[in-house]
Design a protein around this motif. Structure first.
Motif, short mmCIF file in Angstrom:
data_model
loop_
_atom_site.label_atom_id
_atom_site.label_comp_id
_atom_site.label_asym_id
_atom_site.label_seq_id
_atom_site.Cartn_x
_atom_site.Cartn_y
_atom_site.Cartn_z
N ASN B 46 0.85 -1.19 0.00
CA ASN B 46 0.00 0.00 0.00
C ASN B 46 0.88 1.23 0.00
OD1 ASN B 46 -2.06 -1.88 2.05
ND2 ASN B 46 -2.79 -0.99 0.14
N GLY B 47 0.56 2.16 -0.90
CA GLY B 47 1.35 3.39 -0.97
C GLY B 47 2.63 3.24 -1.77
N ALA B 48 2.79 2.12 -2.47
CA ALA B 48 4.02 1.90 -3.24
C ALA B 48 4.13 2.85 -4.43
CB ALA B 48 4.08 0.45 -3.72
N GLY B 49 2.99 3.33 -4.90
CA GLY B 49 3.00 4.25 -6.04
C GLY B 49 2.33 3.68 -7.28
N LYS B 50 1.66 2.57 -7.13
CA LYS B 50 1.02 1.92 -8.27
C LYS B 50 -0.04 2.81 -8.91
CE LYS B 50 -0.57 -1.42 -5.65
NZ LYS B 50 -0.13 -1.02 -4.30
N SER B 51 -0.94 3.31 -8.08
CA SER B 51 -2.04 4.13 -8.62
C SER B 51 -1.50 5.41 -9.24
CB SER B 51 -3.04 4.47 -7.52
OG SER B 51 -3.71 3.30 -7.09
N VAL B 52 -0.51 6.02 -8.59
CA VAL B 52 0.04 7.27 -9.12
C VAL B 52 0.67 7.02 -10.48
CG1 VAL B 52 1.79 9.04 -8.76
CG2 VAL B 52 0.36 8.32 -6.85
N GLN B 93 -9.45 2.79 -9.08
CA GLN B 93 -9.57 2.08 -7.81
C GLN B 93 -10.77 2.59 -7.03
OE1 GLN B 93 -6.04 2.50 -5.46
NE2 GLN B 93 -6.67 0.97 -3.97
N HIS B 207 -3.76 -6.98 -5.52
CA HIS B 207 -3.02 -7.41 -4.34
C HIS B 207 -3.05 -8.92 -4.19
CE1 HIS B 207 -1.90 -3.60 -2.54
NE2 HIS B 207 -3.07 -3.12 -2.90
N1 LIG Z 1 -3.06 13.33 -4.67
C1 LIG Z 1 -2.05 13.03 -3.81
N2 LIG Z 1 -1.55 14.00 -3.00
C2 LIG Z 1 -0.54 13.72 -2.15
N3 LIG Z 1 0.02 12.52 -2.03
C3 LIG Z 1 -0.44 11.52 -2.79
C4 LIG Z 1 -1.50 11.72 -3.72
N4 LIG Z 1 -1.77 10.56 -4.35
C5 LIG Z 1 -0.90 9.67 -3.82
N5 LIG Z 1 -0.11 10.23 -2.90
C6 LIG Z 1 0.96 9.56 -2.18
O1 LIG Z 1 1.76 8.87 -3.11
C7 LIG Z 1 2.14 7.60 -2.59
C8 LIG Z 1 1.76 6.51 -3.55
O2 LIG Z 1 0.34 6.40 -3.59
P1 LIG Z 1 -0.47 5.40 -4.51
O3 LIG Z 1 -1.89 5.79 -4.46
O4 LIG Z 1 0.17 5.33 -5.84
O5 LIG Z 1 -0.28 4.03 -3.74
P2 LIG Z 1 -0.75 2.58 -4.24
O6 LIG Z 1 0.48 1.84 -4.58
O7 LIG Z 1 -1.77 2.69 -5.28
O8 LIG Z 1 -1.35 2.01 -2.89
P3 LIG Z 1 -2.68 1.11 -2.66
O9 LIG Z 1 -2.29 -0.29 -2.86
O10 LIG Z 1 -2.99 1.38 -1.23
O11 LIG Z 1 -3.73 1.58 -3.60
C9 LIG Z 1 1.51 7.48 -1.23
O12 LIG Z 1 2.50 7.79 -0.26
C10 LIG Z 1 0.43 8.53 -1.23
O13 LIG Z 1 0.24 9.04 0.05
#
Ligand SMILES: Nc1ncnc2c1ncn2[C@@H]1O[C@H](COP(=O)(O)OP(=O)(O)OP(=O)(O)O)[C@@H](O)[C@H]1O
Ligand SMILES: [Mg+2]
Lengths: 430, 256
Positions: B46-52, B93, B207
């Motif tokens: 969680n928070g790895a950066g996948k969604s970003v 998501q 996941h």
């Molecule tokens: N709009 C935003 N503003 C500030 N920080 C953000 C934003 N979007 C994501 N982050 C940060 O970027 C990092 C990566 O977030 P991301 O959503 O990509 O995680 P993820 O891998 O998709 O996790 P998950 O499995 O929980 O969905 C996290 O530390 C998150 O807090």
């Protein structure tokens, strides 16, 4: 025993209304409105539901109702506009100056030139749209909250209006312009009937083509009798309304003057009714256009999508900031139209025109079922809301309730209406 | 699973992608690619950066640096409209639906069908929605209610139908089955297989390692915004993948 007999009929009754597929919320509002009218009619010994009072009620409602249709879009997109009353005043001032100073004197056209009214209205519309778009730009692009931008606008435009006129009352306004004020411009009996007939034909055609579109795609449709019932109700409502307005007779002395103005002599015993006021016609056109925009255009779809979920709207590729500009531009245009109606009704521009209208307009939209959380609202609801508010106020005035007490009641009704709406939504789960 | 031909130009190539929020490097110099007919799993804690990372591809987030190539051509993707023009469709998501609108309005949001007069053609859109959703959830009936009243799975089907209807070439699925029941999950899996056959490339964030093994051809693993590595799922065990996700280490037999 009584219960076993009651149950099936109750179910059947529900089926009857269900088959009509009417908006139950709308029915509730219409019901409340009818009850309100009947109560006032009793309290005033039948003076409330006379053609004369109904005529007055409709022309008093127009200005707020027009702006309320725009407020629906604003509130649906999770914004608010506190500046509509002041914006109305600025538009009114600009139009008043255009028709009494700029065109007759600066351009030397003289008073009562036929170009004055149309040009003044055009100038007013443009001003309203530019100011509205400016508000929208501050809100959408500079991300200043709408509450703040329009609160600022409330102060600014009220006093820009004062500045433009030097604080003077400007009038009398152009004769043609005054036609939009209500009693000074009506269609007369014949044209009112023509309009009524056209309206009936158009609504029946609308019902029919909606049904045909459903049949074409094999979607379920209402039973034919339900369709006919609705058609019948609409027809009766339209024609009944026209009949009422036509029944309000123009006083004999006024008629004589009208004949004199045309260089004719009034035939002995001649009578005729006012018919549909042009201002009400304007409201009807605004209502139709706004409803089409809300339900059948992409713009409307995006307004509601944005209200439901701003992020989803943006991810779907909707230009959300431009959308905000457009919404406030529409409100600006509607404020200008309301300014035409309001100033024409007074026959002059005054400094206090539209004062407190922002609150009436917001109240009308909210009583009409527009949710402040965004995403929900209807144009007809807002108009009905405006009508209910005006009826309440006029009714109380006729009964002899003092203005301060009227305002207390209106305030309570506003809060109560929203509470009932919350209960209703909880129960229907919508 | 059929072999994917990775000799040609990739459908998508994201090179040296980076995005920081304040001090947090959400995505840090990540390079991944995707070939036609391929499913690439994007894994990480969680928070790895996948969604970003995926949001930069779908135009929902502006990137700090990095280039995106579509079919070998440098692509300008600055907003969701651009991504759609490259036929990149995203299932987000957090379901990006307008709760107050019905299924058809959501499915066509931003791309409404219109009548010759330019008015939205609700009847036509509903008919199309019935067709496309019939494939995914045959029991779905509530076409005329706001999607707020639908179950998580039904809402997800709306989002998936939207991507399928508009002929995506590249599909991004961010945890598409998180809200779904067993039956619906199976249908999504079938759908993914079907789309693969049509040559569509899919980025799948998930996941569930088991599901990744079953559905994906390759997996790109991220940790703290960085790419740990990309592996062919057939050549690693579930434990290898877990090691990559948790420890951030590539399995030794592939590390060389
Ligand atoms: N709009 C935003 N503003 C500030 N920080 C953000 C934003 N979007 C994501 N982050 C940060 O970027 C990092 C990566 O977030 P991301 O959503 O990509 O995680 P993820 O891998 O998709 O996790 P998950 O499995 O929980 O969905 C996290 O530390 C998150 O807090
Ligand atoms: Mg995520």
């Amino acid at each position: 025993m009584a219960e076993t007999l009651d149950e099936p009929t109750r179910v059947q009754k529900r089926n009857f209304f269900a088959a009509l597929e009417l908006d139950t919320r709308l029915l509730g509002m219409i019901g409340a409105f009818i009850v309100l009218c009947l109560v006032f009619n009793v309290l005033t010994d039948g003076r409330f539901l006379t053609p004369r009072n109904i005529f007055n009620l409709t022309i008093q409602t127009v200005s707020v109702a027009i702006m309320a249709t725009g407020m629906v879009f604003v509130i649906v997109t999770r914004n608010i506009d506190l500046s509509v009353g002041s914006l109305l005043a600025t538009c009114s001032a600009i139009m008043a100056m255009t028709q009494t100073l700029i065109m007759p004197q600066w351009l030397g056209l003289g008073l009562e030139h036929p170009a004055i009214a149309p040009v003044a209205i055009l100038v007013g519309l443009l001003s309203g749209m530019i100011i509205g778009a400016f508000h929208g730009w501050l809100i959408g692009y500079l991300t200043i909250p709408a509450f703040i931008v329009t609160l600022g606008g409330l102060f600014v435009w009220r006093n820009v209006a004062w500045h433009l006129t030097g604080g003077q009352t400007i009038g009398p306004l152009d004769q043609n312009f005054q036609l939009f004020g209500g009693i000074n411009g009506t269609l007369g009996e014949t044209w009112s009937w023509v309009f009524g007939a056209l309206a009936v034909v158009a609504s029946l055609y609308g019902l029919m083509s909606a049904r045909r579109a459903k049949v074409r795609h094999d979607f379920p449709v209402k039973p034919m009798w339900a369709e006919l019932t609705i058609g019948g109700i609409i027809t009766a409502a339209i024609l009944g309304f026209i009949w009422t307005l036509n029944s309000y007779q123009i006083p004999t002395r006024r008629l004589e003057r009208m004949f004199e103005a045309r260089g004719e002599v009034m035939p002995e015993g001649f009578t005729t009714g006012y018919g549909l006021p042009i201002s009400v016609l304007v409201l009807i056109v605004v209502a139709i256009v706004m409803t089409v925009v809300a339900q059948r255009t992409r713009l409307g779809r995006y307004i509601f999508a944005f209200g439901g979920n701003p992020e989803a709207a943006q991810l779907s590729g909707i230009r959300t900031r431009a959308l905000t500009v457009r919404v406030f531009m529409i409100v600006g245009a509607l404020c200008a139209i309301s300014a035409v109606v309001a100033s024409a009704r007074q026959t002059f521009h005054s400094n206090d025109i539209g004062t407190l209208d922002e609150l009436r307009v917001i109240a009308a939209a909210v009583i009409g079922g527009t949710a402040l959380a965004g995403g929900v609202g209807t144009i007809y609801g807002a108009i009905l809301g405006a009508l209910i508010m005006q009826s309440l106020q006029s009714g109380m005035a006729m009964v002899g309730v003092d203005a301060p007490y009227q305002n207390i009641v209106v305030g309570i009704v506003l809060v109560l209406a929203v509470y009932i709406d919350i209960l209703y939504r909880k129960r229907t789960g919508s | 699973m059929t072999e994917i031909d990775r000799t040609g130009t990739p459908l998508i190539e994201m090179r040296n992608m980076a995005k920081a929020f304040g001090g947090i490097r959400a995505v840090d110099d990540v390079t991944v690619n995707l070939f036609p007919g391929e499913v690439v799993g994007v894994l990480g804690h969680n928070g790895a950066g996948k969604s970003v990372l995926m949001k930069m591809l779908s135009g929902a987030l502006p990137r700090d640096s990095g280039d995106i190539y579509v079919n070998g051509q440098l692509a300008e993707i600055d907003n969701p409209r651009d991504a759609r023009n490259y036929q990149i469709e995203t299932i987000y998501q957090y379901l990006a639906l307008a709760d107050n609108l019905d299924a058809a309005s959501n499915l066509f949001l931003g791309r409404e069908l219109v009548t010759p007069m330019g008015l939205v053609d609700d009847a036509q859109m509903e008919a199309e929605t019935r067709k496309i959703m019939g494939r995914l959830t045959p029991n779905f009936r509530r076409f005329n209610t706001p999607v707020a009243g639908l179950s998580g799975g039904q809402r997800q089907s709306v989002a998936i139908s939207r991507a399928v209807y508009f002929n995506a070439k590249i599909l991004i699925m961010d945890e598409p089955t998180a809200a779904l029941g067993v039956e619906e999950t199976r249908m999504v899996a079938e759908l993914i297989d079907e789309l693969k056959k049509q040559g569509i490339g899919i980025f799948l964030i998930d996941h569930d390692i088991h599901q990744v093994k079953a559905l994906c051809d390759r997996a790109s693993v991220m940790k703290n915004g960085k790419l740990v590595g990309t592996v062919e799922v057939d050549k690693v065990t579930e434990d290898d993948l877990l090691g990559m996700i948790i420890l951030g280490k590539k399995p030794e037999h592939l590390a060389a």
